[in-house]
Design an enzyme around this catalytic site. Sequence first.
Site, PDB file in Angstrom:
ATOM      1  N   SER A  45       8.610  -1.822   4.327  1.00  0.00           N
ATOM      2  CA  SER A  45       7.492  -1.901   5.272  1.00  0.00           C
ATOM      3  C   SER A  45       7.972  -2.439   6.607  1.00  0.00           C
ATOM      4  O   SER A  45       8.962  -3.182   6.664  1.00  0.00           O
ATOM      5  CB  SER A  45       6.417  -2.833   4.716  1.00  0.00           C
ATOM      6  OG  SER A  45       5.450  -3.099   5.705  1.00  0.00           O
ATOM      7  N   TYR A  54       4.440 -11.323   1.754  1.00  0.00           N
ATOM      8  CA  TYR A  54       4.655  -9.885   1.600  1.00  0.00           C
ATOM      9  C   TYR A  54       5.848  -9.453   2.468  1.00  0.00           C
ATOM     10  O   TYR A  54       6.768  -8.768   1.998  1.00  0.00           O
ATOM     11  CB  TYR A  54       3.383  -9.151   2.024  1.00  0.00           C
ATOM     12  CG  TYR A  54       3.475  -7.642   2.048  1.00  0.00           C
ATOM     13  CD1 TYR A  54       3.447  -6.897   0.875  1.00  0.00           C
ATOM     14  CD2 TYR A  54       3.555  -6.960   3.267  1.00  0.00           C
ATOM     15  CE1 TYR A  54       3.512  -5.510   0.903  1.00  0.00           C
ATOM     16  CE2 TYR A  54       3.613  -5.571   3.301  1.00  0.00           C
ATOM     17  CZ  TYR A  54       3.597  -4.853   2.119  1.00  0.00           C
ATOM     18  OH  TYR A  54       3.659  -3.481   2.158  1.00  0.00           O
TER      19      TYR A  54
HETATM   20  N1  LIG Z   1      -0.657   0.945   2.923  1.00  0.00           N
HETATM   21  C1  LIG Z   1       0.078   0.432   3.892  1.00  0.00           C
HETATM   22  O1  LIG Z   1      -0.418   0.182   4.978  1.00  0.00           O
HETATM   23  C2  LIG Z   1       1.557   0.200   3.662  1.00  0.00           C
HETATM   24  C3  LIG Z   1       2.331  -0.090   4.785  1.00  0.00           C
HETATM   25  C4  LIG Z   1       3.686  -0.303   4.610  1.00  0.00           C
HETATM   26  C5  LIG Z   1       4.248  -0.241   3.352  1.00  0.00           C
HETATM   27  N2  LIG Z   1       3.463   0.043   2.260  1.00  0.00           N
HETATM   28  C6  LIG Z   1       4.116   0.085   0.942  1.00  0.00           C
HETATM   29  O2  LIG Z   1       3.963   1.378   0.395  1.00  0.00           O
HETATM   30  C7  LIG Z   1       4.015   1.299  -1.024  1.00  0.00           C
HETATM   31  C8  LIG Z   1       2.859   2.063  -1.592  1.00  0.00           C
HETATM   32  O3  LIG Z   1       1.659   1.419  -1.244  1.00  0.00           O
HETATM   33  P1  LIG Z   1       0.271   2.171  -0.992  1.00  0.00           P
HETATM   34  O4  LIG Z   1      -0.082   1.980   0.402  1.00  0.00           O
HETATM   35  O5  LIG Z   1       0.364   3.516  -1.527  1.00  0.00           O
HETATM   36  O6  LIG Z   1      -0.734   1.252  -1.806  1.00  0.00           O
HETATM   37  P2  LIG Z   1      -1.199   1.287  -3.326  1.00  0.00           P
HETATM   38  O7  LIG Z   1      -1.918   2.544  -3.570  1.00  0.00           O
HETATM   39  O8  LIG Z   1      -1.909   0.023  -3.560  1.00  0.00           O
HETATM   40  O9  LIG Z   1       0.166   1.305  -4.153  1.00  0.00           O
HETATM   41  C9  LIG Z   1       0.750   0.204  -4.759  1.00  0.00           C
HETATM   42  C10 LIG Z   1       1.390   0.653  -6.043  1.00  0.00           C
HETATM   43  O10 LIG Z   1       2.046  -0.399  -6.714  1.00  0.00           O
HETATM   44  C11 LIG Z   1       1.670  -0.380  -8.075  1.00  0.00           C
HETATM   45  N3  LIG Z   1       1.791  -1.669  -8.722  1.00  0.00           N
HETATM   46  C12 LIG Z   1       1.354  -2.869  -8.294  1.00  0.00           C
HETATM   47  N4  LIG Z   1       1.622  -3.801  -9.202  1.00  0.00           N
HETATM   48  C13 LIG Z   1       2.217  -3.162 -10.241  1.00  0.00           C
HETATM   49  C14 LIG Z   1       2.716  -3.576 -11.515  1.00  0.00           C
HETATM   50  N5  LIG Z   1       2.625  -4.845 -11.915  1.00  0.00           N
HETATM   51  N6  LIG Z   1       3.283  -2.660 -12.310  1.00  0.00           N
HETATM   52  C15 LIG Z   1       3.352  -1.367 -11.957  1.00  0.00           C
HETATM   53  N7  LIG Z   1       2.897  -0.927 -10.788  1.00  0.00           N
HETATM   54  C16 LIG Z   1       2.326  -1.814  -9.947  1.00  0.00           C
HETATM   55  C17 LIG Z   1       0.233   0.052  -8.008  1.00  0.00           C
HETATM   56  O11 LIG Z   1      -0.245   0.441  -9.285  1.00  0.00           O
HETATM   57  P3  LIG Z   1      -1.846   0.510  -9.577  1.00  0.00           P
HETATM   58  O12 LIG Z   1      -2.341   1.764  -8.896  1.00  0.00           O
HETATM   59  O13 LIG Z   1      -1.918   0.591 -11.046  1.00  0.00           O
HETATM   60  O14 LIG Z   1      -2.477  -0.698  -9.004  1.00  0.00           O
HETATM   61  C18 LIG Z   1       0.355   1.185  -7.028  1.00  0.00           C
HETATM   62  O15 LIG Z   1       0.858   2.338  -7.644  1.00  0.00           O
HETATM   63  C19 LIG Z   1       3.972  -0.183  -1.372  1.00  0.00           C
HETATM   64  O16 LIG Z   1       5.265  -0.623  -1.660  1.00  0.00           O
HETATM   65  C20 LIG Z   1       3.494  -0.815  -0.085  1.00  0.00           C
HETATM   66  O17 LIG Z   1       3.951  -2.138   0.032  1.00  0.00           O
HETATM   67  C21 LIG Z   1       2.122   0.279   2.401  1.00  0.00           C
END
Ligand SMILES: NC(=O)c1ccc[n+]([C@@H]2O[C@H](COP(=O)([O-])OP(=O)(O)OC[C@H]3O[C@@H](n4cnc5c(N)ncnc54)[C@H](OP(=O)(O)O)[C@@H]3O)[C@@H](O)[C@H]2O)c1
Lengths: 247, 463
Positions: free
Chosen positions: A140, A153
């Site tokens: 990120s 984070y």
């Molecule tokens: N959204 C943003 O603005 C943003 C910006 C920069 C970077 N990111 C990064 O992009 C990546 C994807 O995030 P996203 O935006 O797509 O959000 P998201 O939909 O909330 O994805 C997070 C993922 O992590 C999984 N996860 C969390 N805890 C877990 C555990 N204990 N065991 C297995 N899986 C687990 C979640 O599973 P569940 O669906 O089962 O909860 C989900 O698949 C993340 O690494 C996030 O930090 C996001």
Amino acid sequence: MNNKTVLILGATSGIAKATAQALAAKGYGLHLAGRDKSELEILSQDLSIRSGAKVSYSLFDVHNVDSHQQFFKDVLAQCGTIYGALVAVGELGDQILAQNDPTHAKRIIDANFTGVVSLLTPIANYLEEQRQGFIVGISSVAGDRGRQSNYLYGSSKAGLSAFLSGLRNRLAKSNVQVLTVKPGFVNTKMTFGKQGMFLVAEPEDIAKGIVAAIEKRQNVIYLPWFWFWIMKIIRSIPEPIFIRMKM
Amino acid sequence: MAGQDSTSLSGWGRYPSVDTFIDRPESRASLLQAVQNSGGTNSSGAGSGDLLARGKGRSYGDAAEAACGQTVLMEKLNRFMAFDSETGLLRLEPGVTIAEILQTFIPKGWFSPVVPGTKFVTVGGAIAADIHGKNHHRDGSFSNFVTRFWLLTAAGEIIECSRIQNADIFWATIGGMGLTGIIVEAELTLSPIESSYISYKSIRADNLTELMGLFDQHEERHHYSVAWIDCLAQKNSLGRGVLLLGDHAKLTDLPEQLKNHPLTLKPDKQVTVPFDMPSSLLNRYTMSTFNSLFYAVKTNQEKIADYDSYFFPLDAIGSWNRMYGKAGFIQYQCVIPPAASKQALTEILNACSQKGWGSFLAVLKRFGSKTCPSNTSLSFPIAGYTLTLDFPVKASLIEFTRKLDELVISHGGRVYLAKDACLTPETFRTMYNANFENWRQIKHKIDPDNVFRSALSQRLEIN
Ligand SMILES: NC(=O)c1ccc[n+]([C@@H]2O[C@H](COP(=O)([O-])OP(=O)(O)OC[C@H]3O[C@@H](n4cnc5c(N)ncnc54)[C@H](OP(=O)(O)O)[C@@H]3O)[C@@H](O)[C@H]2O)c1
Ligand SMILES: Cc1cc2nc3c(=O)[nH]c(=O)nc-3n(C[C@H](O)[C@H](O)[C@H](O)COP(=O)(O)OP(=O)(O)OC[C@H]3O[C@@H](n4cnc5c(N)ncnc54)[C@H](O)[C@@H]3O)c2cc1C
């Protein structure tokens, strides 16, 4: 079809779902991994109906570090071979809570860093042996500089970025691409309803960027691209000024 | 994660705006959670907060917002669950859009059995409004192709509804505008096609009598029919317009260069959209250009268009709803039974042209006899002509639509709830009359505490 299977870790993530669709459309097979069995089943069905891709799935928990070696063995048993892996697992957590509750702080660090390192360890060793393929880690922009509003984070993502950087250095000679993806704000369930979001991208845009970067065998990308410049400016602010800013 | 603060939300017409809390579940489990959080289904089944599903917000008025309550965005529950390539039977989640269905199934030789004027509507919204296309005279409305669905009720149960199982709830949900519960899964049948192209022709009519004559003369032989009307024309030209007839092109209809890839998704560059397509009409901002359009039509010439520019010319313009500015606009769509159609249309068009209110979009279609067979449904289509008009929101608008409502009521017609922003409890009841009383009994049975409420249902006192 290209007979290459990509393992998606955190397949229920908004960014991962869009990327899986984009990869399937390119002809990749997929193995979805996550912690919600019924969702994984629905997602597998959907992907194969949309693209005709071969899709399988299995369960893992990022915090269950002891199980990660076996988990990957089982994935290989199911798929035969893996050509690439994408890790989208992550947790934003609650910064204020983490400042007062070390368990929560540890949880954030594990979900974004230590747990991911543990997951990637057998995968990296396997691909090193295969001498081909890719690893995509979703870090990120928050990892580029710690800010008071989300430094737990942020620091865990900084750890992940450094880990991926080292891994890239190690695997380059084995012909394995390691891609660090640094998205800005993305419209997923991680950010939905949260205050203070700006320049929010759609997960489909991020997915396009990731697939293009895999094809170009890039090392580090900011998505959308303008975050490169935003972070360059933020990183360049001298510390004495930075500490007085509200960020 | 529920948004902490309320958000202002409106329909496609951007009028009215409503304060609501929104949630956007991504899994079945989080949908149930969202519903529980809203207080919609506590243990006693008694609701403490309003609840409503929302698709893509393409209804024009206030049908898709829970005023002060919880609006549940269904767009992320958009997965295909099963497809039978022998029969075209498709099982899916309600957040899937018509656009996604076309994208996925056109290359396999299947088409959505009913498409509205935009492809950005969800299957949930299509069932809840029982939408119609340009083929109602032949195929009826969307629900005709829906075999069953699963409904999350106020009691927190998920029940299967079909023409056999829970049939009363099935019909009450079709056209029920989200007020019986949340559709969580649906099953429908796609229609087979040989190509993704439409062969069509346009025919000019100098006035309403001629236009209606053209419908009589041609409609039966064509899959799709729709007319664009000049609503500023008066006297002898009143109701002049262009009838557009279309059919799915068969392989043999295609020019040589298209035959090799008959099921392409991307419009072929070589097939230029002819200048008398609606999109060129819309690119011009005033109705005065209707003349140039009108006289440019080459009557009766067969042409080939790709499905996208034929069905969805407006989608190419993106957020064209912003064209009307901040105040927003309304779409007024009514249907008049066959016997009274001509008289009523004459009166309505007269009312518009006298006011000098040319609607940007004036569309005339005809509904056939395959209407919703149940007398407990709020499904809009009844046999007859249906006219659609757009008006920007301004001071005397409500006064004007009240007048139109009177005309419509006096001819036994009704207004489409998916477009409505102006009806009153009284005019609504008169229009939907007996069906509404029957529907209401089922609503009371399935949602006794009136948990599922929209700004529309509050305005029209539907409870
Ligand atoms: N959204 C943003 O603005 C943003 C910006 C920069 C970077 N990111 C990064 O992009 C990546 C994807 O995030 P996203 O935006 O797509 O959000 P998201 O939909 O909330 O994805 C997070 C993922 O992590 C999984 N996860 C969390 N805890 C877990 C555990 N204990 N065991 C297995 N899986 C687990 C979640 O599973 P569940 O669906 O089962 O909860 C989900 O698949 C993340 O690494 C996030 O930090 C996001
Ligand atoms: C340019 C344009 C052209 C159009 N052309 C036509 C046309 O030709 N024919 C026609 O019939 N309509 C037409 N419409 C109207 C449109 O098809 C309907 O309003 C449709 O309901 C919109 O679908 P949506 O997914 O956006 O639903 P929304 O507008 O979000 O919601 C509509 C209703 O459906 C309910 N709903 C949505 N999802 C669910 C669910 N999962 N469970 C239960 N209830 C649910 C909502 O509560 C609400 O009452 C047009 C609209 C536009 C903007």
